[in-house]
Design a protein around this motif. Structure first.
Motif, PDB file in Angstrom:
ATOM      1  N   TRP A   1       0.888  -1.254   0.118  1.00  0.00           N
ATOM      2  CA  TRP A   1       0.112   0.097  -0.023  1.00  0.00           C
ATOM      3  C   TRP A   1       0.958   1.398   0.135  1.00  0.00           C
ATOM      4  O   TRP A   1       0.585   2.257  -0.653  1.00  0.00           O
ATOM      5  CB  TRP A   1      -0.979  -0.072   1.095  1.00  0.00           C
ATOM      6  CG  TRP A   1      -2.377  -0.432   0.755  1.00  0.00           C
ATOM      7  CD1 TRP A   1      -2.999  -1.621   1.205  1.00  0.00           C
ATOM      8  CD2 TRP A   1      -3.356   0.087  -0.084  1.00  0.00           C
ATOM      9  NE1 TRP A   1      -3.951  -1.804   0.643  1.00  0.00           N
ATOM     10  CE2 TRP A   1      -4.486  -0.597  -0.203  1.00  0.00           C
ATOM     11  CE3 TRP A   1      -3.261   1.510  -0.804  1.00  0.00           C
ATOM     12  CZ2 TRP A   1      -5.396  -0.092  -1.137  1.00  0.00           C
ATOM     13  CZ3 TRP A   1      -4.245   1.728  -1.523  1.00  0.00           C
ATOM     14  CH2 TRP A   1      -5.337   1.045  -1.797  1.00  0.00           C
ATOM     15  N   TYR A   2       2.057   1.379   0.724  1.00  0.00           N
ATOM     16  CA  TYR A   2       2.850   2.520   0.617  1.00  0.00           C
ATOM     17  C   TYR A   2       3.454   2.902  -0.474  1.00  0.00           C
ATOM     18  O   TYR A   2       3.495   3.770  -0.892  1.00  0.00           O
ATOM     19  CB  TYR A   2       3.824   2.353   1.681  1.00  0.00           C
ATOM     20  CG  TYR A   2       3.405   2.819   3.331  1.00  0.00           C
ATOM     21  CD1 TYR A   2       4.205   3.711   4.097  1.00  0.00           C
ATOM     22  CD2 TYR A   2       2.158   2.811   3.575  1.00  0.00           C
ATOM     23  CE1 TYR A   2       3.889   4.189   5.197  1.00  0.00           C
ATOM     24  CE2 TYR A   2       1.885   3.221   5.081  1.00  0.00           C
ATOM     25  CZ  TYR A   2       2.558   3.960   5.814  1.00  0.00           C
ATOM     26  OH  TYR A   2       2.321   4.389   6.765  1.00  0.00           O
ATOM     27  N   ARG A   3       3.683   1.525  -1.143  1.00  0.00           N
ATOM     28  CA  ARG A   3       4.292   2.035  -2.513  1.00  0.00           C
ATOM     29  C   ARG A   3       3.316   2.318  -3.515  1.00  0.00           C
ATOM     30  O   ARG A   3       3.673   3.281  -4.397  1.00  0.00           O
ATOM     31  CB  ARG A   3       4.605   0.441  -3.144  1.00  0.00           C
ATOM     32  CG  ARG A   3       6.034  -0.142  -2.643  1.00  0.00           C
ATOM     33  CD  ARG A   3       6.747  -1.349  -3.372  1.00  0.00           C
ATOM     34  NE  ARG A   3       5.744  -2.344  -3.469  1.00  0.00           N
ATOM     35  CZ  ARG A   3       5.521  -3.409  -2.634  1.00  0.00           C
ATOM     36  NH1 ARG A   3       6.439  -3.451  -1.560  1.00  0.00           N
ATOM     37  NH2 ARG A   3       4.729  -4.729  -2.764  1.00  0.00           N
ATOM     38  N   ALA A   4       2.078   1.944  -3.306  1.00  0.00           N
ATOM     39  CA  ALA A   4       0.862   2.339  -4.280  1.00  0.00           C
ATOM     40  C   ALA A   4       0.619   3.837  -3.891  1.00  0.00           C
ATOM     41  O   ALA A   4       0.275   4.751  -4.718  1.00  0.00           O
ATOM     42  CB  ALA A   4      -0.495   1.734  -4.037  1.00  0.00           C
ATOM     43  N   LEU A   5       0.906   4.196  -2.678  1.00  0.00           N
ATOM     44  CA  LEU A   5       0.588   5.863  -2.298  1.00  0.00           C
ATOM     45  C   LEU A   5       1.828   6.583  -2.519  1.00  0.00           C
ATOM     46  O   LEU A   5       2.023   7.828  -2.122  1.00  0.00           O
ATOM     47  CB  LEU A   5       0.372   5.613  -1.035  1.00  0.00           C
ATOM     48  CG  LEU A   5      -1.095   5.189  -0.410  1.00  0.00           C
ATOM     49  CD1 LEU A   5      -1.275   5.074   0.910  1.00  0.00           C
ATOM     50  CD2 LEU A   5      -2.258   5.616  -1.154  1.00  0.00           C
ATOM     51  N   GLY A   6       2.831   6.183  -3.031  1.00  0.00           N
ATOM     52  CA  GLY A   6       3.999   6.747  -3.480  1.00  0.00           C
ATOM     53  C   GLY A   6       5.126   6.850  -2.415  1.00  0.00           C
ATOM     54  O   GLY A   6       5.869   7.904  -2.274  1.00  0.00           O
ATOM     55  N   SER A   7       5.379   6.002  -1.368  1.00  0.00           N
ATOM     56  CA  SER A   7       6.203   5.953  -0.384  1.00  0.00           C
ATOM     57  C   SER A   7       6.596   4.770   0.075  1.00  0.00           C
ATOM     58  O   SER A   7       5.954   3.735  -0.237  1.00  0.00           O
ATOM     59  CB  SER A   7       5.729   6.695   0.784  1.00  0.00           C
ATOM     60  OG  SER A   7       6.500   6.594   1.862  1.00  0.00           O
ATOM     61  N   SER A   8       8.036   4.608   0.412  1.00  0.00           N
ATOM     62  CA  SER A   8       8.368   3.160   0.965  1.00  0.00           C
ATOM     63  C   SER A   8       9.032   3.398   2.380  1.00  0.00           C
ATOM     64  O   SER A   8      10.011   2.639   2.804  1.00  0.00           O
ATOM     65  CB  SER A   8       9.725   2.900   0.193  1.00  0.00           C
ATOM     66  OG  SER A   8      10.593   3.861  -0.007  1.00  0.00           O
TER      67      SER A   8
END
Length: 324
Positions: A315-322
């Motif tokens: 989900w964090y990848r999908a939201l533009g963050s790792s």
């Protein structure tokens, strides 16, 4: 027996994922998982076959006992002019077992085989269907599944070279498209979507209210997000049956009714809500994993911290963050 080295090799698929969930679950919950929901017409140490409608059966795999011949769920749908087998399973022996049951129940070998996606537990045994004498079946997959499995790839290395087997034909289901299988007295739709992986197939007999959802659907076992697209996964749920009386076969776990389907969708929604809130607040995945639990209202789910971390990382990848 899966040793540490092979366990790590298989960790990109769902096999290692399920073993981790089971290891974190109480014995009673493990025993209750995959309880029968329909009449059992055949049973083996690794799976059973349940009747789910006229000419339709679901393979419910029971790998937690240690026998991983099939590992994933699958099934059969038979019509006047053909028999469709769903999933290639973990080993060729699993595919041969289901092909033998098809002959016992319908008098014929599968005419079509559908592999829903490229993870090893669903695909690496597919050559078993083509080993029997007689006419070889037609194989339905997507291009990414063919690339990863049939031509050899790191996600699901074939145990036997499926391309050396005498397939009658290999049909490729294009992205966001569907193929129709005409079985004479019934018609199946094989639809391409994505979410659990970049390339998932759904098999439906809409008139009979039957759906095989592959690993887009999980029941009682926390889903694997290892190469998932979470927003697409949630969107795919809106395309699956939601009519009372429908019978839905998940990739893992017992047959789902609409209550179980709604419970899984709520689980996905709960994960999304938690991820979006934490991401907006600038909280780390570590913080989120430490405090998040499957809501009690959703019943028993086998969920390890590693699997929860994988879901929120996706989900964090999908939201533009790792953010770690």
């Amino acid at each position: 027996m899966t040793n540490r080295r092979s366990f790590l090799q298989l960790g990109t698929g769902c096999l290692a994922h399920l073993l981790l969930q089971a290891a974190c679950a109480p014995l009673g919950r493990r025993r209750a998982w995959t309880a029968a929901r329909g009449p059992v017409v055949a049973e083996a140490p690794f799976a059973r076959l349940e009747a789910i409608g006229p000419g339709a059966w679901a393979v419910i795999s029971t790998p937690l006992g240690g026998d991983r011949t099939t590992f994933a769920n699958g099934g059969l749908i038979a019509g006047r002019t053909g028999v469709v087998a769903i999933e290639g399973f973990y080993t060729a022996a699993g595919a041969r077992w289901l092909a033998g049951l098809a002959r016992q129940l319908t008098g014929r070998h599968p005419t079509h085989v559908v592999v829903t996606h490229y993870h090893i537990d669903h695909a690496s045994g597919v050559a078993g269907y083509a080993e029997a004498a007689g006419d070889a079946p037609r194989l339905l997959t997507t291009a990414p599944t063919q690339d990863a499995v049939l031509r050899g790839g790191p996600v699901a290395p074939p145990r036997e070279s499926a391309l050396l087997r005498p397939w009658a034909d290999v049909l490729t289901v294009a992205p966001r498209r569907a193929l129709t299988i005409d079985l004479g007295d019934r018609t199946l739709q094989v639809r391409s979507t994505h979410g659990h992986t970049a390339s998932d197939l759904i098999v439906e007999d809409q008139d009979a209210g039957l759906c095989f959802g592959g690993d887009l659907l999980w029941n009682g076992m926390f889903p694997n997000f290892v190469d998932a697209d979470p927003p697409a996964w949630r969107s795919a749920m809106d395309t699956l049956p939601s009519t009372a009386g429908s019978r839905v076969v998940p990739g893992h776990g017992p047959i789902m009714d609409m209550t179980a389907r709604a419970r899984f969708v709520t689980l996905l929604d709960t994960l999304e809500d938690a991820a979006r809130r934490a991401h907006a607040d600038g909280r780390s995945i570590d913080q989120l994993v430490a405090e998040w639990r499957v809501p009690e209202s959703l019943g028993d789910w086998m969920a390890s911290p590693a699997a929860v971390r994988r879901a929120f990382s996706a989900w964090y990848r999908a939201l533009g963050s790792s953010t770690a």
